[in-house]
Design an enzyme around this catalytic site. Structure first.
Site, PDB file in Angstrom:
ATOM      1  N   SER A 290       0.803  -1.258   0.137  1.00 39.43           N
ATOM      2  CA  SER A 290      -0.139  -0.021   0.042  1.00 39.43           C
ATOM      3  C   SER A 290       1.003   1.045  -0.101  1.00 39.43           C
ATOM      4  O   SER A 290       0.348   2.264   0.159  1.00 39.43           O
ATOM      5  CB  SER A 290      -0.948  -0.150   1.119  1.00 39.43           C
ATOM      6  OG  SER A 290      -0.072   0.121   2.429  1.00 39.43           O
TER       7      SER A 290
ATOM      8  N   GLU B 146      -3.126  -2.738  -4.967  1.00 36.55           N
ATOM      9  CA  GLU B 146      -4.477  -2.135  -5.176  1.00 36.55           C
ATOM     10  C   GLU B 146      -4.391  -0.979  -4.218  1.00 36.55           C
ATOM     11  O   GLU B 146      -5.414   0.030  -4.752  1.00 36.55           O
ATOM     12  CB  GLU B 146      -5.523  -3.221  -4.786  1.00 36.55           C
ATOM     13  CG  GLU B 146      -6.968  -2.802  -5.061  1.00 36.55           C
ATOM     14  CD  GLU B 146      -7.176  -2.678  -6.496  1.00 36.55           C
ATOM     15  OE1 GLU B 146      -7.461  -3.295  -7.219  1.00 36.55           O
ATOM     16  OE2 GLU B 146      -7.135  -1.196  -6.971  1.00 36.55           O
TER      17      GLU B 146
ATOM     18  N   LYS C 193      -0.431   9.013  -6.941  1.00 34.82           N
ATOM     19  CA  LYS C 193      -1.243   8.076  -7.199  1.00 34.82           C
ATOM     20  C   LYS C 193      -1.525   8.127  -8.865  1.00 34.82           C
ATOM     21  O   LYS C 193      -1.774   7.271  -9.482  1.00 34.82           O
ATOM     22  CB  LYS C 193      -2.852   8.343  -6.686  1.00 34.82           C
ATOM     23  CG  LYS C 193      -2.505   7.999  -4.959  1.00 34.82           C
ATOM     24  CD  LYS C 193      -3.590   8.601  -4.093  1.00 34.82           C
ATOM     25  CE  LYS C 193      -3.579   8.176  -2.700  1.00 34.82           C
ATOM     26  NZ  LYS C 193      -4.588   8.882  -1.841  1.00 34.82           N
TER      27      LYS C 193
END
Lengths: 333, 333
Positions: free
Chosen positions: B121, B147, B222
């Site tokens: 993460s 993910e 991101k």
């Protein structure tokens, strides 16, 4: 890597799939290292089969000029196979079903037993035979993929299959049929049901026999498929389905006065599928317009997830079929 | 099938991952046939390692009581490994990174070379070293999954990796940072930037050092990761990033008067990443509230696809981490 495809169905979706395979040939080669070779194409007039690979440009021209593949007699042999015979006879890596054959599960099973991957946009095999098909595919470790059966190419199937593996789904609420959304929107503009249906048929949005859409059967099939993925296998006869034929202009008006809109909503919970017209607040994610479909998925860890995208259309459906073809090719490598 | 996990990071996300593994043990066994055994847990105080498997309930109690794993000295040995040493020493199938280590790509590479799957993460490894990490993972056919790096557990990564294989992405527009959404929403209620930030910090939504969020760096990381998936590998320094610190109450008011709202929007096209505050119509899918994130993906075949869900939160982030852990376990079977 060369991958041999056997295409069943050469109507609007089948032709669009062929066109995408043709036009994006370089994309598939460069991005995935895959070369697709279509070795057979079947429509209701017959099956064209050429192990060296069919010229898709020519196939599209013949189909568009003569309306049927059997007219193509100069270079190609046309066979009168049943789908099952075609699956057995033709050497292919992936069998693609873009037909409306209600009994297609039989030849899907034949394909899987023969170690051929299956990619389908055809819903009844899944809505009635999911458990058997999945078992056969898993036992032999052969891809059985069906992204285009629900929400066209909008990847709700991939999302439920691979994207939420740690979550337990509680409920899915979804608008899964674009024809009914169109009819209900037209009714909001003042048409009654019959005139709205006629308008949809005139624009090619509803079929000549619209019963699958307006009785909620299409949405019911799709809801059944989502149930199989999110919970356990189930069949369509377990679904409680009501269409939109009884929705009156009065109900539409009353909803409007409350700032709401009526949509054909599928509610899917463990062991329970309900499809029917429902009043939706205008600002709800379920209040889609036009050919958009939407699913709102509630789970224990993630909370609420919304996926919204095309639920109909030729390119949009081909998107799902071709995504699965690539996936199957990569899985069999 | 027993799968050995090595957990790096035991802060809020790490603890929540442990709690999910513990509470949903039966779910993972019944649904996927997988038994997870956590063989090591590392926090900044040290690494607890037990090849037979750590009692997660006890680990959580120790961490919550004493604030650090090194306090756990009665039953367990606590090691002073660097992460790289821990990866090399500890026999595990999957290495899980829920740290904030900016140099974690080094031990991610160590893990992959050692044929250990990686689930992360932690964003900087991907935002700066995507190409190298992917190459290493693909060469050895070892899962490298991430993910939870974008939109918490909302499966945007799975969707881009597996759901749109036939489509060519044209553009992604997305709101990827929940802290800035909160601050901008508070400013709409009349607070100025500094007070809105203080409110966010008071509620634990913004960190004590909020620069990563308010300068747009988190959203930029991101956006970079999404670019790597949708187009080709790129690094964060190619992104043009502007945060929300210069957004004035006047700009907020002017947007409001036009029926619009300001959000920190990432626009991602081939070779181009722009992150900055942008006026959004109130009825646009980008006009999210609270901790929701959203991505609007435009492609050649499917057209427009919207995915919306939690972009922050502990369970919501654990959802993505655990989904990847299951996926990695199934891929390595």
């Amino acid at each position: 890597m060369e991958v041999k495809l056997s295409l069943f169905g050469f109507g609007n979706v089948g032709k669009t799939v062929a066109r995408v395979l043709l036009e994006k040939e370089a994309f598939f080669r460069e991005r995935y290292g895959v070369e697709f070779k279509v070795v057979s194409i079947a429509d209701t007039s017959g099956t064209v089969w050429l192990p060296e690979g069919i010229d898709l440009r020519e196939a599209l021209t013949v189909k568009e000029t003569f309306g049927k593949l059997s007219a193509w007699t100069n270079d190609y042999e046309v066979y009168n196979f049943t789908p099952k015979e075609a699956v057995q006879e033709i050497d292919a890596d992936i069998v693609i079903d873009v037909t409306n054959d209600k009994n297609a599960h039989e030849w899907h099973l034949t394909a899987l037993r023969d170690e051929k991957a299956v990619v389908t946009s055809n819903k009844p095999p899944l809505a009635f035979h999911y458990a058997e098909l999945r078992e056969e595919a898993e036992k032999r470790n052969i891809p059985y993929l069906f992204e285009a059966t629900v929400m066209a190419g909008t990847p709700i199937i991939t999302l439920l299959r691979h994207g939420l593996r740690g979550d337990t789904v509680g409920r899915i609420e979804a608008v899964l049929n674009a024809t009914t959304t169109f009819i209900l929107s037209e009714m909001e503009k003042g048409l009654d049901f019959d005139d709205a249906l006629k308008e949809a048929q005139k624009l090619g949005i509803a079929e000549r026999d619209p019963s699958g859409d307006i009785l909620g059967i299409d949405a019911g099939y799709k809801a059944t498929i989502l149930h199989c993925l999110a919970f356990e296998p189930i069949t369509f006869d377990m679904a409680s389905v009501k269409g939109i034929v009884e929705v009156t202009p009065g109900e539409i008006e009353r909803a409007k006065a409350k700032g709401k809109t009526i949509r054909l909503v599928a509610t899917i919970e463990e062991g329970r599928i309900v499809v029917g017209p429902k009043e939706i607040p205008k600002n709800s994610p379920l209040a889609v317009e036009s050919h958009e479909n939407v699913a709102v998925i509630k789970t224990d860890l993630l909370g609420k997830l919304v996926i919204k995208g095309a639920g109909a259309g030729l390119k949009e459906t081909a998107s799902g079929v071709v995504s699965d073809i690539v996936m199957a090719a990569l899985m069999m490598r």
